[in-house]
Design a protein around this motif. Structure first.
Motif, short mmCIF file in Angstrom:
data_model
loop_
_atom_site.label_atom_id
_atom_site.label_comp_id
_atom_site.label_asym_id
_atom_site.label_seq_id
_atom_site.Cartn_x
_atom_site.Cartn_y
_atom_site.Cartn_z
N PHE A 36 46.25 82.55 -14.47
CA PHE A 36 47.26 82.04 -13.52
C PHE A 36 46.94 82.27 -12.04
N LEU A 37 46.06 83.23 -11.74
CA LEU A 37 45.82 83.58 -10.34
C LEU A 37 44.50 83.05 -9.78
N ALA A 38 43.49 82.96 -10.64
CA ALA A 38 42.14 82.64 -10.15
C ALA A 38 41.93 81.14 -10.00
N GLU A 39 40.98 80.78 -9.15
CA GLU A 39 40.57 79.39 -8.99
C GLU A 39 39.55 79.04 -10.06
N PRO A 40 39.83 78.03 -10.91
CA PRO A 40 38.91 77.70 -12.01
C PRO A 40 37.54 77.23 -11.51
N GLN A 41 36.50 77.59 -12.27
CA GLN A 41 35.14 77.17 -11.95
C GLN A 41 34.82 75.85 -12.64
N GLN A 42 33.84 75.14 -12.11
CA GLN A 42 33.43 73.86 -12.68
C GLN A 42 32.43 74.10 -13.81
N LEU A 43 32.92 74.67 -14.89
CA LEU A 43 32.07 74.93 -16.05
C LEU A 43 32.75 74.35 -17.28
N GLY A 44 32.03 73.48 -18.00
CA GLY A 44 32.61 72.84 -19.17
C GLY A 44 32.52 73.73 -20.41
N PHE A 45 33.53 73.60 -21.27
CA PHE A 45 33.54 74.38 -22.50
C PHE A 45 33.53 73.50 -23.74
N LEU A 46 33.33 72.19 -23.55
CA LEU A 46 33.20 71.28 -24.68
C LEU A 46 31.72 71.17 -25.07
N PRO A 47 31.44 70.98 -26.37
CA PRO A 47 30.03 70.93 -26.81
C PRO A 47 29.31 69.68 -26.33
N SER A 48 27.99 69.83 -26.14
CA SER A 48 27.14 68.70 -25.78
C SER A 48 25.88 68.75 -26.64
N MET A 49 25.05 67.71 -26.57
CA MET A 49 23.84 67.64 -27.40
C MET A 49 22.88 68.80 -27.10
N GLY A 50 22.81 69.20 -25.84
CA GLY A 50 21.89 70.28 -25.47
C GLY A 50 22.28 71.62 -26.07
N ASP A 51 23.54 71.77 -26.47
CA ASP A 51 23.99 73.05 -27.03
C ASP A 51 23.33 73.36 -28.37
N VAL A 52 23.00 72.33 -29.13
CA VAL A 52 22.38 72.54 -30.44
C VAL A 52 21.04 73.26 -30.27
N ASN A 53 20.22 72.80 -29.32
CA ASN A 53 18.92 73.44 -29.08
C ASN A 53 19.11 74.87 -28.58
N LEU A 54 20.12 75.09 -27.74
CA LEU A 54 20.38 76.44 -27.23
C LEU A 54 20.76 77.39 -28.34
#
Length: 444
Positions: free
Chosen positions: A171-189
């Motif tokens: 509730f207090l912090a400013e959100p960062q521009q980081l996605g939390f949904l899966p992508s194709m590159g996540d499989v290799n990671l």
């Protein structure tokens, strides 16, 4: 006094506190900084903590069966001695005595000192670390009841601290521009070496899910309360860890976290500002005291069990007037002090991750062996999801062991060297008469 005659002083709530406090330690406040060096995906990072939680839960479910069937203090030392052979149990106990508890205590104390120094730069972090471990060891060497209350209070405070950090971060912090949904590159990671190595840090953060088994002889109704404490404690921590790491990533730019140890302090600075971060740094320091306390409480019970079985180590089984293994606590304190003065935080964790994963792998494998060797033995609790849950644990463990051995050969070989030294010590002790009379007493 036999194991069954020992006074039961640990209730279900305290047992859960011991598990939670043992698990929530340095790892969750420090390891994310090492993970984001090679992994920049929000989904993969949270998935990493999910896999670690599933791994810990599978381990807790598996240990619950062994703990309920053999409700005696000593943990892996006791189980492996009965399932396989005394030498296997001794080697596991040797790892626990030499580094299994001492190294996490040292790591927690180092992190505590680092957090404290970030607020008060003029104070020596090493001096703080040494002062805390000595103070906590003295607490647990005096009185069991007081030590139990001390553990409960600091565990509750730590959980409240984490909940406050999570709520304020949302509730207090400013959100960062980081996605939390899966992508194709996540499989290799997910199937990469950095993921496997990072999983070592995560499983280290989850380590402690088996903490209550080390004090099983002192737990009330262990056949029921051991499984309950392991499973409930692990589920609580899994939920807190996923939320806390989401908050760290949600509130703080990844480039500020890369390679940093005081992740909690950095995230608190983003949420509360400079002054609030200092307050939070102090609170995190105090929160780590419960982790140190739970391990100081559990570790000497393994040493005590070895001393009761093997005459060469009889001194370590000796108790003071309060029924506490005083000399075992002193030995552990000595090893902790040496580690604080001589080791780096990252080396301690990698080395520890390999040795403890190897020990727990053999123990969970022991469920299959125990069922085959002793099919008629009473089992007050049977592993939920058997055989799949122990197989999942074994598969993840083996994957990590292989990757650590390839990527961190020095730390891995040092871990195997520790086991080899234990083997030499065992055969030296075996020249004396092995004192298995206590086992015969139990079986009778």
């Amino acid at each position: 006094m036999t194991v069954n005659q020992q006074k039961k002083t640990i209730g279900l709530f305290t047992a859960i506190c011991i598990v939670v406090a043992n698990m929530i330690g340095t790892g969750v406040f420090t390891s994310l900084g090492f993970q984001v060096v090679d992994i920049k995906s929000g989904f993969t990072l949270l998935f990493l903590w999910m896999v670690g939680g599933i791994f810990a839960l599978c381990g807790a479910l598996s240990y619950s069966e062994l703990g309920a069937a053999m409700p005696y203090s000593g943990g892996e030392y006791y189980y492996l001695s009965r399932i396989y052979h005394p030498v296997v149990g001794f080697l596991s106990g040797w790892v626990s005595v030499t580094v299994g508890f001492a190294a996490p205590i040292a790591a927690a104390a180092m992190a505590l000192g680092a957090y404290f120094k970030s607020v008060f730069p003029l104070i020596s972090s090493t001096a703080i670390a040494l002062g805390v471990v000595i103070f906590v060891s003295l607490i647990h060497s005096r009185n069991k009841a007081f030590g139990s209350y001390f553990q409960q209070i600091f565990t509750i405070l730590k959980v409240l601290l984490i909940v406050i950090l999570i709520v304020c971060g949302l509730f207090l912090a400013e959100p960062q521009q980081l996605g939390f949904l899966p992508s194709m590159g996540d499989v290799n990671l997910i199937f990469s070496s950095p993921f496997a190595i990072s999983l070592v840090y995560v499983t280290y953060s989850y380590s402690g899910w088996n903490a209550a088994v080390y004090l099983a002889s002192e737990v009330e109704e262990p056949e029921k309360n051991l499984p309950r404490s392991l499973i409930a404690g692990t589920l609580i921590v899994m939920g807190l860890y996923l939320l806390l790491n989401f908050i760290f990533l949600h509130t703080t730019p990844i480039n500020k976290l890369v390679g940093e140890l005081e992740v909690g302090y950095i995230a608190a600075n983003q949420i509360f500002g400079s002054f609030g971060a200092k307050v939070m740094g102090i609170l995190i320091s105090f929160g780590l005291i419960s982790s140190i306390s739970s391990m100081v409480l559990a570790g000497p019970r393994v040493t005590q069990a070895i001393g009761e079985d093997i005459p060469l180590f009889k001194l370590l089984a000796r108790k003071n007037s309060s029924g506490i293994p005083y000399f075992a606590i002193l030995l552990q304190l000595f090893i902790v002090i040496v580690l604080i003065l001589t080791s780096s935080f990252q080396a301690v964790i990698t080395y520890l991750g390999f040795t403890l994963t190897l020990s727990s792998f053999i123990t969970v494998l022991g469920i299959f062996v125990y069922r085959l060797r002793y099919p008629e033995a009473p089992r007050p609790y049977k592993t939920w999801g058997y055989p799949f849950t122990p197989i999942v644990f074994l598969a993840i463990s083996l994957w990590m062991l292989i990757f650590i051995l390839i990527d961190k050969p020095v730390e891995s070989l040092t871990g195997l060297g520790t086991v080899a030294i234990g083997l030499i010590v065992y055969f030296f002790a075996a020249k004396k008469k092995m004192g298995w009379s206590s086992v015969e007493e139990i079986s009778e």
